[in-house]
Design a protein around this motif. Structure first.
Motif: not given
Lengths: 507, 110
Positions: B36, B40, B71, B74-75, B78
């Protein structure tokens, strides 16, 4: 404005759910009412004529603001989503009313959050917001699976890892798209991307396929279906795996590449054959239905490899039919298996004998799933075949027809096990129970929806065609990409016209 | 600068994929978290590419692309949430099954 309402309603439901944490019945009622309200709003919006509707949140114009777009395709899937959620939450409500056993309040909370995510996905006009809502949907569906009874933690673990792989690919695709085109809005991408964003294409498409449980990436899905409680299974089969398909419906037209169409055809055919063979081998009713979803999704992906209005309309019709019939089958199997506390086919033998109404509901769903006339599933399957023949994909059409035979085989196997064979010792020991009238009524409503779909098949087909046309046509309605400084901060101006007029604005 | 980022993204992805092949639930969870974060960081490399100029602060001030920053932010949130969820899930599985072996998942299913 209505598009905003579709996001606010589920959020309100989630807040009310939090406030009534200690009262599961109130929670279930709130969740159900939220879903019904969302479905009604979607239906009313779909019936009004002036689509597509654009809404810029906070009135910020395009390159900076977040825009929602409600067109023909969104309207159809929004109504479908509301319907599936109403069904699942009503089933949850009935179960809570009948059974006073302890249920975790988080489970009820997952429904409005998932509804919010689904509505957001269907409304967003922006790739990155699509990703954000996708993740919200994933997390809420983890909860739906995790609250099940049959090894839920293992199933959720597999599902989470697979889902993360899919979203990593998708996010990388979003980044690549932004890097190559400088655009993220689905509306303007139609104009900008087609030629230059081939690097983003495999990332986005395979990310969506990973999330959508299609053949080489399906391995989490039957476990998750078997583990989830019945209401959760309905959401999973009826909606969650269709969300990946919806993303493909939006994205595949961006890349008019014959290579991509071949990929979709191959994956589709592989999925429909492998899923059908897998379903035939299962000894568990819910896992059988899970593999059946893999197989049926194959038809939809196959249809997405046929780039014409008819191919896309066939895919959409198949999505509609599969959501309703699969939800119906899950409800029937769920109601039957609740009586013997097992989903194994050997235990479920003959559990449905002597129950004409339940049998009738199951028969309608099964006939539709098997694609036998006159039920709507027949129309869906035949339209996929017709589109394949129209595009001269003879091999794909032939294998799809073969898959239809396999589908019939495993459906008949499930049917005979549940309703025809002599009762198993467990069923005989359990005695014949009367299933609750409320559940029966719910199943009857779904069966009625299938019948309505059958009688108004032509009208639904036309709806699907116009929605497919919206998805395919590039750049008919375009936002004026002006800077905040020189645009009045009201509703963004709409420009009707072709690519040429769009370039004119830029110059 | 971009070269360093590219190498870092590549290393992160490679390490993450290596971790994902591990048999330990915890190691796989860490691999997922690395994966993840790799994506990013990958978002950071697209920054400053073709796009519209920043809405505020024009002229001689050089500004980073704000959209990519938003972005990534936000990522990150998450991925943090999902990584926490997966770690907790692994811990719950390990406690319930008294083993952290991925291969056991298949046996438990039966």
């Amino acid at each position: 404005m209505t598009s905003m309402l579709l996001l606010v309603l589920p959020l309100l439901g989630a807040i009310l759910c939090l406030l009534s944490w200690k009262h599961p019945r109130v929670q279930a009622l709130i969740v159900f009412l939220t879903s019904v309200a969302s479905a009604l709003v979607a239906l009313l919006t779909a019936l009004q004529a002036d689509l597509p509707e654009h809404y810029a949140i906070g009135a910020w114009p395009l390159p900076y603001g977040i825009t929602l777009r409600l067109d023909g395709l969104s309207a159809i899937v929004l109504v479908l989503g509301g319907g599936v959620f109403s069904t699942a939450t009503l089933f949850h409500y009935i179960e809570i009313q009948e059974d006073k056993s302890r249920v975790d309040p988080v489970y009820a909370l997952a429904f409005p959050l998932a509804l919010l995510a689904v509505n957001g996905i269907f409304l967003t006009a922006d790739l990155f917001n699509f990703y954000v809502f996708f993740e919200l949907l994933a997390v809420s569906s983890f909860i739906l699976v995790m609250m099940g009874h049959r090894h839920p933690l293992e199933a959720t673990w597999k599902y989470t890892v697979q889902s993360v792989l899919g979203s990593t690919l998708f996010l990388a695709g979003v980044g690549t798209m932004y890097g190559t085109t400088g655009e993220l809005s689905l509306v303007t991408l139609h104009l900008a991307a087609a030629s230059s964003a081939t690097a983003a294409m495999p990332l986005l498409v395979f990310g969506l396929l990973l999330k959508g449980a299609v053949f080489p990436f399906h391995w989490w899905q039957p476990d998750a279906h078997a583990a989830a409680p019945t209401a959760g299974s309905v959401i999973l089969a009826g909606l969650l795996i269709k969300v990946g398909i919806y993303g493909l419906l939006r994205l595949v037209p961006l890349f008019q590449l014959s290579r991509l169409h071949i990929i979709m055809l191959t994956i589709g055919v592989g999925s429909l054959l492998f899923g059908a063979l897998g379903a035939w081998q299962q000894s568990d009713a819910k896992r059988l239905l899970g593999f059946s979803s893999v197989s049926q999704l194959g038809y939809i992906v196959l249809a997405l490899g046929l780039p014409s209005v008819d191919g896309y309309a066939a895919a959409l019709l198949f999505v509609l039919h599969h959501s309703v019939s699969k939800s119906l089958l899950f409800l029937v199997v769920g109601a039957l298996s609740a009586e013997v506390q097992s989903t194994a086919l050997s235990t479920l033998q003959g559990v449905g004998r002597g129950r004409p109404w339940l049998h009738l509901c199951f028969a309608l769903g099964a006939l539709s799933m098997a694609g036998l006339p006159p039920v709507i599933g027949f129309a869906a399957k035949i339209s996929v075949l017709q589109a394949a023949l129209f595009h001269e994909r003879w091999l794909a059409a032939g294998l799809a027809a073969l898959g239809g035979v396999f589908t019939l085989a495993y459906i008949v196997r499930l049917w005979s096990a549940l309703f025809w064979s002599p009762p198993s010792p467990d069923v005989a020991a359990n005695g014949r129970q009367v299933s609750s009238p409320a559940k029966l009524l719910l199943m009857a409503a779904l069966a009625a929806a299938l019948l309505v779909g059958t009688f108004y098949g032509r009208a639904i087909w036309q709806l699907c065609q116009s929605a497919a046309d919206t998805a395919l046509r590039a750049g008919v309605v375009v936002f004026q990409p002006r800077l905040a400084a020189d645009a009045n901060l009201g509703a963004p101006a709409l420009v009707l016209g072709s690519k040429e007029s769009y370039d004119g604005i830029h110059a | 600068m971009n070269l360093i980022l590219a190498v870092a993204v590549g290393l992160l992805f490679a390490t993450a994929l290596f971790q994902l092949t591990s048999r330990d639930l915890f190691q796989v969870s860490l691999g997922v978290y690395l994966l993840l974060n790799a994506s990013n960081l990958f978002l950071a490399t697209v920054e400053g590419a073709a796009g519209v100029a920043a809405p505020f602060g024009t002229g001689d001030i050089r500004t980073a692309d704000p959209l990519v920053q938003a972005m990534i932010l936000t990522a990150i949130v998450i991925s943090f949430g999902i990584a926490t969820f997966l770690l907790l899930l692994s811990a719950a599985l390990g406690r319930r099954r008294k083993s952290m072996d991925v291969e056991q998942l298949r046996k438990w299913r039966q």
